[in-house]
Design a protein around this motif. Structure first.
Motif, mmCIF file in Angstrom:
data_model
loop_
_atom_site.group_PDB
_atom_site.id
_atom_site.type_symbol
_atom_site.label_atom_id
_atom_site.label_comp_id
_atom_site.label_asym_id
_atom_site.label_seq_id
_atom_site.Cartn_x
_atom_site.Cartn_y
_atom_site.Cartn_z
ATOM 1 N N ILE A 68 60.130 -69.705 37.892
ATOM 2 C CA ILE A 68 60.022 -71.103 38.308
ATOM 3 C C ILE A 68 60.052 -71.183 39.833
ATOM 4 O O ILE A 68 59.262 -71.896 40.453
ATOM 5 N N ASN A 69 60.944 -70.420 40.442
ATOM 6 C CA ASN A 69 61.025 -70.397 41.895
ATOM 7 C C ASN A 69 59.703 -69.912 42.497
ATOM 8 O O ASN A 69 59.195 -70.487 43.470
ATOM 9 N N GLY A 70 59.146 -68.864 41.916
ATOM 10 C CA GLY A 70 57.871 -68.330 42.399
ATOM 11 C C GLY A 70 56.745 -69.338 42.255
ATOM 12 O O GLY A 70 55.859 -69.441 43.109
ATOM 13 N N GLN A 71 56.778 -70.100 41.157
ATOM 14 C CA GLN A 71 55.746 -71.113 40.934
ATOM 15 C C GLN A 71 55.849 -72.230 41.967
ATOM 16 O O GLN A 71 54.846 -72.672 42.514
ATOM 17 N N ILE A 72 57.059 -72.676 42.238
ATOM 18 C CA ILE A 72 57.250 -73.727 43.240
ATOM 19 C C ILE A 72 56.786 -73.234 44.608
ATOM 20 O O ILE A 72 56.087 -73.956 45.339
ATOM 21 N N GLU A 73 57.146 -72.006 44.951
ATOM 22 C CA GLU A 73 56.704 -71.444 46.239
ATOM 23 C C GLU A 73 55.177 -71.340 46.286
ATOM 24 O O GLU A 73 54.547 -71.676 47.289
ATOM 25 N N PHE A 74 54.566 -70.896 45.186
ATOM 26 C CA PHE A 74 53.108 -70.803 45.117
ATOM 27 C C PHE A 74 52.471 -72.171 45.330
ATOM 28 O O PHE A 74 51.521 -72.326 46.109
ATOM 29 N N LEU A 75 52.984 -73.185 44.641
ATOM 30 C CA LEU A 75 52.422 -74.535 44.752
ATOM 31 C C LEU A 75 52.561 -75.096 46.165
ATOM 32 O O LEU A 75 51.615 -75.683 46.707
ATOM 33 N N LEU A 76 53.713 -74.902 46.767
ATOM 34 C CA LEU A 76 53.907 -75.374 48.138
ATOM 35 C C LEU A 76 52.974 -74.651 49.108
ATOM 36 O O LEU A 76 52.390 -75.276 50.005
ATOM 37 N N THR A 77 52.814 -73.343 48.922
ATOM 38 C CA THR A 77 51.913 -72.563 49.779
ATOM 39 C C THR A 77 50.486 -73.069 49.656
ATOM 40 O O THR A 77 49.771 -73.228 50.655
ATOM 41 N N GLU A 78 50.054 -73.332 48.420
ATOM 42 C CA GLU A 78 48.697 -73.849 48.202
ATOM 43 C C GLU A 78 48.514 -75.213 48.863
ATOM 44 O O GLU A 78 47.465 -75.489 49.453
#
Length: 90
Positions: A68-78
């Protein structure tokens, strides 16, 4: 060509391959070290989400094989990339 000479050539080839493997191992170890250092330098934040949003992100993360943390970081990066891209196109 003598058998001894063939064996010497094979040994030399194996030695060269072994040196390449050792060089690759050192490169991998250096990259892992740099990655660990970079990971340690990440900033932590407290983020409060509604249960519904949390569940949606959790499902999405599962589909993408991320935490979940990785997904949030991915979304913010995008989002940051898209913002930069839209600013540069103006």
């Amino acid at each position: 060509m003598s058998e001894e000479r063939k064996l010497q050539e094979k040994e030399e080839l194996l030695r060269q391959k072994l040196e390449k493997i050792h060089a690759m191992e050192q490169e991998i170890q250096e990259k892992e070290k740099n990655l660990r250092l970079r990971e340690k330098s990440k900033k932590q934040i407290i983020l409060r989400l509604s249960p519904t949003l949390w569940e949606e992100i959790a499902r999405w993360a599962d589909e993408d094989f991320r935490s979940i943390n990785g997904q949030i970081e991915f979304l913010l990066t995008e989002c940051v990339r898209q913002r930069k891209k839209s600013r540069n196109s103006k």
